[in-house]
Design a protein around this motif. Structure first.
Motif, PDB file in Angstrom:
ATOM      1  N   ASP A  26      38.110  35.871  58.781  1.00  0.00           N
ATOM      2  CA  ASP A  26      37.786  37.234  59.206  1.00  0.00           C
ATOM      3  C   ASP A  26      38.575  38.246  58.389  1.00  0.00           C
ATOM      4  O   ASP A  26      38.039  39.287  57.978  1.00  0.00           O
ATOM      5  N   TRP A  27      39.864  37.953  58.167  1.00  0.00           N
ATOM      6  CA  TRP A  27      40.721  38.868  57.409  1.00  0.00           C
ATOM      7  C   TRP A  27      40.199  39.021  55.978  1.00  0.00           C
ATOM      8  O   TRP A  27      40.066  40.142  55.460  1.00  0.00           O
ATOM      9  N   LEU A  28      39.906  37.920  55.322  1.00  0.00           N
ATOM     10  CA  LEU A  28      39.424  37.963  53.941  1.00  0.00           C
ATOM     11  C   LEU A  28      38.070  38.658  53.842  1.00  0.00           C
ATOM     12  O   LEU A  28      37.822  39.440  52.909  1.00  0.00           O
ATOM     13  N   TYR A  29      37.189  38.383  54.787  1.00  0.00           N
ATOM     14  CA  TYR A  29      35.853  38.978  54.795  1.00  0.00           C
ATOM     15  C   TYR A  29      35.948  40.496  54.927  1.00  0.00           C
ATOM     16  O   TYR A  29      35.237  41.247  54.239  1.00  0.00           O
ATOM     17  N   THR A  30      36.831  40.967  55.796  1.00  0.00           N
ATOM     18  CA  THR A  30      37.015  42.404  55.982  1.00  0.00           C
ATOM     19  C   THR A  30      37.701  43.027  54.770  1.00  0.00           C
ATOM     20  O   THR A  30      37.298  44.090  54.282  1.00  0.00           O
ATOM     21  N   TYR A  31      38.725  42.360  54.275  1.00  0.00           N
ATOM     22  CA  TYR A  31      39.505  42.863  53.135  1.00  0.00           C
ATOM     23  C   TYR A  31      38.634  43.080  51.900  1.00  0.00           C
ATOM     24  O   TYR A  31      38.703  44.127  51.248  1.00  0.00           O
ATOM     25  N   LEU A  32      37.798  42.122  51.574  1.00  0.00           N
ATOM     26  CA  LEU A  32      36.979  42.208  50.362  1.00  0.00           C
ATOM     27  C   LEU A  32      35.830  43.204  50.492  1.00  0.00           C
ATOM     28  O   LEU A  32      35.158  43.496  49.505  1.00  0.00           O
ATOM     29  N   ARG A  33      35.621  43.728  51.709  1.00  0.00           N
ATOM     30  CA  ARG A  33      34.535  44.685  51.922  1.00  0.00           C
ATOM     31  C   ARG A  33      35.034  46.084  52.259  1.00  0.00           C
ATOM     32  O   ARG A  33      34.230  46.959  52.598  1.00  0.00           O
ATOM     33  N   THR A  34      36.353  46.311  52.167  1.00  0.00           N
ATOM     34  CA  THR A  34      36.882  47.633  52.533  1.00  0.00           C
ATOM     35  C   THR A  34      37.693  48.283  51.413  1.00  0.00           C
ATOM     36  O   THR A  34      38.582  49.085  51.660  1.00  0.00           O
ATOM     37  N   TYR A  35      37.375  47.945  50.179  1.00  0.00           N
ATOM     38  CA  TYR A  35      37.999  48.627  49.046  1.00  0.00           C
ATOM     39  C   TYR A  35      37.340  49.987  48.845  1.00  0.00           C
ATOM     40  O   TYR A  35      36.147  50.169  49.116  1.00  0.00           O
ATOM     41  N   TYR A  36      38.116  50.940  48.357  1.00  0.00           N
ATOM     42  CA  TYR A  36      37.567  52.251  48.007  1.00  0.00           C
ATOM     43  C   TYR A  36      38.363  52.872  46.862  1.00  0.00           C
ATOM     44  O   TYR A  36      39.520  52.517  46.626  1.00  0.00           O
ATOM     45  N   LYS A  37      37.732  53.792  46.158  1.00  0.00           N
ATOM     46  CA  LYS A  37      38.361  54.443  45.010  1.00  0.00           C
ATOM     47  C   LYS A  37      39.453  55.386  45.480  1.00  0.00           C
ATOM     48  O   LYS A  37      39.256  56.193  46.385  1.00  0.00           O
ATOM     49  N   ASP A  38      40.624  55.289  44.871  1.00  0.00           N
ATOM     50  CA  ASP A  38      41.762  56.144  45.220  1.00  0.00           C
ATOM     51  C   ASP A  38      42.560  56.418  43.950  1.00  0.00           C
ATOM     52  O   ASP A  38      43.328  55.578  43.489  1.00  0.00           O
ATOM     53  N   ASP A  39      42.362  57.590  43.377  1.00  0.00           N
ATOM     54  CA  ASP A  39      43.003  57.927  42.102  1.00  0.00           C
ATOM     55  C   ASP A  39      44.512  58.104  42.217  1.00  0.00           C
ATOM     56  O   ASP A  39      45.207  58.179  41.200  1.00  0.00           O
ATOM     57  N   SER A  40      45.033  58.178  43.439  1.00  0.00           N
ATOM     58  CA  SER A  40      46.480  58.319  43.608  1.00  0.00           C
ATOM     59  C   SER A  40      47.206  56.984  43.448  1.00  0.00           C
ATOM     60  O   SER A  40      48.427  56.949  43.301  1.00  0.00           O
ATOM     61  N   ARG A  41      46.466  55.883  43.456  1.00  0.00           N
ATOM     62  CA  ARG A  41      47.054  54.555  43.322  1.00  0.00           C
ATOM     63  C   ARG A  41      47.101  54.136  41.852  1.00  0.00           C
ATOM     64  O   ARG A  41      46.234  54.531  41.059  1.00  0.00           O
ATOM     65  N   PRO A  42      48.106  53.338  41.456  1.00  0.00           N
ATOM     66  CA  PRO A  42      48.232  52.902  40.055  1.00  0.00           C
ATOM     67  C   PRO A  42      47.003  52.184  39.525  1.00  0.00           C
ATOM     68  O   PRO A  42      46.631  52.345  38.364  1.00  0.00           O
TER      69      PRO A  42
END
Length: 254
Positions: free
Chosen positions: A126-142
């Motif tokens: 469940d953790w992996l399934y949610t993790y791989l589907r909740t990425y988003y673009k964030d220009d403040s991150r390296p």
């Protein structure tokens, strides 16, 4: 006594701490596909193409993929790209030094990641399934990426070409207990650019990948479960026979 009290408090707070570590984002239920050979084969292909570049699976050998229906020829032609042999371990060519320099930390070994991520909130799948589907673009991150489940994640979005690029929308909400405080509440994702797969296709692909990671953590799990059913049935039969034998014996005694 003080040590015992501290231990009780720590155990009581464990679920809360686990939720805080995951960013407080609810887990989605991963589809159960560890018995689906086609899903496991597709998951193995995704793992080799998108995960094995940085992560190792040092407890798994390529030839073990025969257990999910792949022939040695299929493994050689489709999953080996840099001269590895079928009997070798699934290791990445990325050095620990380069990984630490590029990502700030060495990517973890994924051999048992599905088991390691299990918690009171849900299974590791469940953790992996949610993790791989909740990425988003964030220009403040390296890396230019962030994750709702794992805030300030160091890993970039390896599957972005499949899912596409998304941004996260947040709403300003007043704190119910202190109106002077403003909280940023997640309000959903917004597509910036489409990927190679539709949302349904991407979720399905992630389900296959997670199923493979789950299977890889214990390749013999399906055999173990089948054997367990037969053991329970045998014990039930043995208990029934023992019960009737006992009744017959005492009947003669009486």
């Amino acid at each position: 006594m003080k040590l015992l009290k501290k231990l009780i408090v720590a155990l009581a707070l464990a679920p809360t701490l686990a939720l805080a570590n995951s960013g407080g984002y609810p887990l989605d239920r991963a589809p159960e596909r560890t018995n689906d050979l086609a899903a496991l084969q597709n998951g193995a292909k995704l793992f080799v193409n998108y995960c094995l570049n940085c992560h190792s699976a040092s407890a798994m050998r390529y030839n073990r993929l025969r257990d999910i229906g792949l022939t040695e020829e299929q493994i050689k032609n489709n999953l080996l790209f840099t001269g590895e042999k079928v009997g070798e371990l699934m290791k990445t060519s990325l050095s620990a030094k380069d990984a630490k320099e590029w990502f700030g930390a060495v990517p973890p070994d994924l051999s048992v990641i599905a088991r390691a991520k299990a918690s009171g909130e849900g299974s590791g799948a469940d953790w992996l399934y949610t993790y791989l589907r909740t990425y988003y673009k964030d220009d403040s991150r390296p890396t230019g990426w962030n994750n709702m489940l794992f805030p300030n994640v160091g890993m970039p979005h390896a599957l972005w070409e499949l899912q596409g690029v998304r941004s996260a929308k947040f709403e300003e909400v007043k704190d119910a207990h202190d109106p002077s405080k403003i909280e940023h509440k997640f309000a959903g994702f917004e597509t910036v650019s489409a990927g190679k797969l539709s949302t349904v296709e991407y979720d399905n692909a992630v389900g296959d990948l997670v199923a493979y990671l789950q299977w890889m953590g214990e390749p013999a799990q399906n055999s173990r479960k089948r054997l367990g059913v037969w053991v329970v049935l045998f014990m039930a039969l043995l208990a029934t026979l023992a019960w009737r034998l006992n009744a017959s014996y005492w009947k003669e005694v009486k």
